[in-house]
Write an enzyme that holds these catalytic residues in place. Structure first.
Site, PDB file in Angstrom:
ATOM      1  N   ARG A   1       0.974  -1.323  -0.056  1.00  0.00           N
ATOM      2  CA  ARG A   1      -0.221  -0.056   0.122  1.00  0.00           C
ATOM      3  C   ARG A   1       0.604   0.950   0.129  1.00  0.00           C
ATOM      4  O   ARG A   1       0.715   2.558  -0.992  1.00  0.00           O
ATOM      5  CB  ARG A   1      -0.983  -0.219   0.721  1.00  0.00           C
ATOM      6  CG  ARG A   1      -1.501   0.927   1.255  1.00  0.00           C
ATOM      7  CD  ARG A   1      -3.350   0.443   1.917  1.00  0.00           C
ATOM      8  NE  ARG A   1      -2.464   1.120   3.503  1.00  0.00           N
ATOM      9  CZ  ARG A   1      -3.271   1.265   4.648  1.00  0.00           C
ATOM     10  NH1 ARG A   1      -4.618   0.267   4.428  1.00  0.00           N
ATOM     11  NH2 ARG A   1      -2.742   0.482   5.977  1.00  0.00           N
TER      12      ARG A   1
ATOM     13  N   GLU B   1     -16.266   5.698   6.351  1.00  0.00           N
ATOM     14  CA  GLU B   1     -15.680   4.836   6.933  1.00  0.00           C
ATOM     15  C   GLU B   1     -15.777   6.068   8.490  1.00  0.00           C
ATOM     16  O   GLU B   1     -16.179   7.056   8.803  1.00  0.00           O
ATOM     17  CB  GLU B   1     -14.390   4.791   6.711  1.00  0.00           C
ATOM     18  CG  GLU B   1     -13.395   5.996   5.923  1.00  0.00           C
ATOM     19  CD  GLU B   1     -12.122   5.665   6.072  1.00  0.00           C
ATOM     20  OE1 GLU B   1     -11.080   4.980   6.534  1.00  0.00           O
ATOM     21  OE2 GLU B   1     -11.144   6.559   5.757  1.00  0.00           O
TER      22      GLU B   1
ATOM     23  N   LYS C   1      -2.539   6.736   1.426  1.00  0.00           N
ATOM     24  CA  LYS C   1      -2.579   7.218   2.708  1.00  0.00           C
ATOM     25  C   LYS C   1      -1.333   8.250   2.712  1.00  0.00           C
ATOM     26  O   LYS C   1      -0.494   8.701   2.989  1.00  0.00           O
ATOM     27  CB  LYS C   1      -1.795   6.346   3.832  1.00  0.00           C
ATOM     28  CG  LYS C   1      -2.678   5.255   4.638  1.00  0.00           C
ATOM     29  CD  LYS C   1      -2.342   4.273   5.163  1.00  0.00           C
ATOM     30  CE  LYS C   1      -2.110   4.700   6.391  1.00  0.00           C
ATOM     31  NZ  LYS C   1      -3.811   5.190   7.553  1.00  0.00           N
TER      32      LYS C   1
HETATM   33  N1  PXG Z   1      -8.987   4.631   7.736  1.00  0.00           N
HETATM   34  C1  PXG Z   1      -8.543   5.842   7.855  1.00  0.00           C
HETATM   35  C2  PXG Z   1      -8.760   7.200   7.270  1.00  0.00           C
HETATM   36  C3  PXG Z   1      -7.028   5.065   7.891  1.00  0.00           C
HETATM   37  O1  PXG Z   1      -5.929   6.072   8.141  1.00  0.00           O
HETATM   38  C4  PXG Z   1      -8.167   3.361   7.991  1.00  0.00           C
HETATM   39  C5  PXG Z   1      -8.985   3.921   7.451  1.00  0.00           C
HETATM   40  C6  PXG Z   1      -7.705   1.603   9.345  1.00  0.00           C
HETATM   41  O2  PXG Z   1      -6.933   0.872   7.852  1.00  0.00           O
HETATM   42  P1  PXG Z   1      -6.144   0.017   7.590  1.00  0.00           P
HETATM   43  O3  PXG Z   1      -5.058  -0.377   7.234  1.00  0.00           O
HETATM   44  O4  PXG Z   1      -4.521   0.292   9.351  1.00  0.00           O
HETATM   45  O5  PXG Z   1      -6.876  -1.408   8.693  1.00  0.00           O
HETATM   46  C7  PXG Z   1      -6.763   4.083   8.775  1.00  0.00           C
HETATM   47  C8  PXG Z   1      -5.228   3.852   9.258  1.00  0.00           C
HETATM   48  C9  PXG Z   1      -1.661   6.766  13.093  1.00  0.00           C
HETATM   49  C10 PXG Z   1      -2.575   6.143  12.751  1.00  0.00           C
HETATM   50  O6  PXG Z   1      -1.389   7.766  13.713  1.00  0.00           O
HETATM   51  C11 PXG Z   1      -3.488   5.435  10.934  1.00  0.00           C
HETATM   52  C12 PXG Z   1      -4.259   5.435  11.518  1.00  0.00           C
HETATM   53  C13 PXG Z   1      -5.429   5.646  11.774  1.00  0.00           C
HETATM   54  C14 PXG Z   1      -5.487   5.498  12.892  1.00  0.00           C
HETATM   55  C15 PXG Z   1      -3.653   6.459  13.478  1.00  0.00           C
HETATM   56  O7  PXG Z   1      -0.687   6.522  12.468  1.00  0.00           O
HETATM   57  N2  PXG Z   1      -4.470   4.690   9.429  1.00  0.00           N
END
Ligand code: PXG
Length: 290
Positions: A50, A182, A149
């Site tokens: 990703r 989401e 991301k």
């Molecule tokens: N949606 C968003 C907008 C995200 O940033 C997820 C869903 C979940 O994706 P994954 O691949 O982790 O199952 C994310 C994940 C941080 C942080 O501080 C990062 C996220 C979410 C919360 C905090 O690193 N990313």
């Protein structure tokens, strides 16, 4: 704490990047949030895949190979004796002159933090979260590509502010059409009549790695599932609801906009998926050579 920064493990106090880095000046960069459990990095290949897709989407040429990145992630965990933790990997456009032009910043920077993260207190994993719908929308593909991301999380930060000011810890974000996308850092799922539903990626959900794992586990557990366009109606009338993310893991939701979901308690399918998720995270992954 040791931080991996551009090829070296340095002390936290020395882990500094330039004020001219376009990651800071323009939010021009990308990141991944990864977890390790029992000395193994969970779904590392998927996170690296990703990351490379995000890089491709923002025309950022990665000077490191996938294998190198995997190795550096593991080295950073090992250097900090982290067996269970959260890894934050950022790639910035790198230092350049003032002005948007990314082609004038040909040397991206990468840093890797291996530490820990806690999104919600433990009690919510037991009893469920209360969440609200916020006014901040998920960006449309024509503005900020929602699949990337990127280091542009202000929108999500503002959504989080709305949640906290509304007296809860998390918020549902809708897309510009008013359909559910989401939450601020988690994907959302519901159960209705023993079937699992989650919004489509094309409706603004991030292609979450935990989301994928949950769909795989649903298949394994014999729970039918469907990705589909969802409105708040679907959430309000669901039997069960939960959120997923690397940082959040799997957290039940029992209230939305002060309305009780289902019977107000984490439901049996949520519990089964949560347990299966923990079994998988505790038993698979890329070993960290400690
Ligand atoms: N949606 C968003 C907008 C995200 O940033 C997820 C869903 C979940 O994706 P994954 O691949 O982790 O199952 C994310 C994940 C941080 C942080 O501080 C990062 C996220 C979410 C919360 C905090 O690193 N990313």
């Amino acid at each position: 704490m040791k931080i991996w920064l551009d090829g070296k493990l340095v002390d936290e106090s020395e882990a500094k990047i330039s004020v001219f880095d376009h990651g800071i000046l323009y939010g021009d960069g990308i990141f991944e949030g990864i977890r390790c459990y029992n000395g193994r990095v969970f779904r590392l290949d998927e996170h690296i895949d990703r990351l490379f897709l995000s890089a491709r989407a923002i025309v950022l040429k990665m000077p490191w190979s996938r294998d190198e990145i995997a190795r550096h992630v593991c080295e950073t965990c090992a250097a900090n004796r982290i067996r269970n933790g959260y890894i934050r990997l950022c790639v910035t456009r790198g230092p350049g002159e003032l002005g948007l032009n990314p082609y004038l910043s040909p040397n991206p920077s990468m840093f890797i933090i291996a530490a820990s993260i806690k999104l919600y207190p433990d009690e919510h994993y037991q009893n469920g979260l209360s969440i609200i719908t916020c006014a901040s929308r998920r960006p449309t593909p024509g503005s900020l590509m929602p699949q990337v991301k990127s280091l542009n999380y202000l929108n999500n930060v503002m959504a989080k502010v709305e949640a906290i000011q509304g007296g809860v810890l998390e918020a549902v974000m809708l897309n510009e059409q008013g359909y559910v996308a989401e939450c601020t850092g988690d994907n959302i799922f519901i159960i209705r009549k023993n079937k699992l539903y989650t919004p489509l990626i094309s409706d603004g959900a991030l292609d979450g790695i935990t989301r994928d794992v949950i769909l795989e586990l649903a298949e394994k557990l014999g729970i039918p599932y469907e990705e589909r366009t969802m409105s708040r109606y679907d959430l309000y009338t669901a039997d069960e609801c939960f959120l997923t993310g690397t940082a959040a893991e799997v957290v039940p939701v029992v209230e939305l906009d002060r309305r009780i979901i289902g019977d107000g308690k984490p439901g049996p399918h949520t519990r089964a998926l949560l347990d299966a998720y923990h079994d998988l995270t505790n038993s698979t992954g890329t070993p960290i050579p400690l």
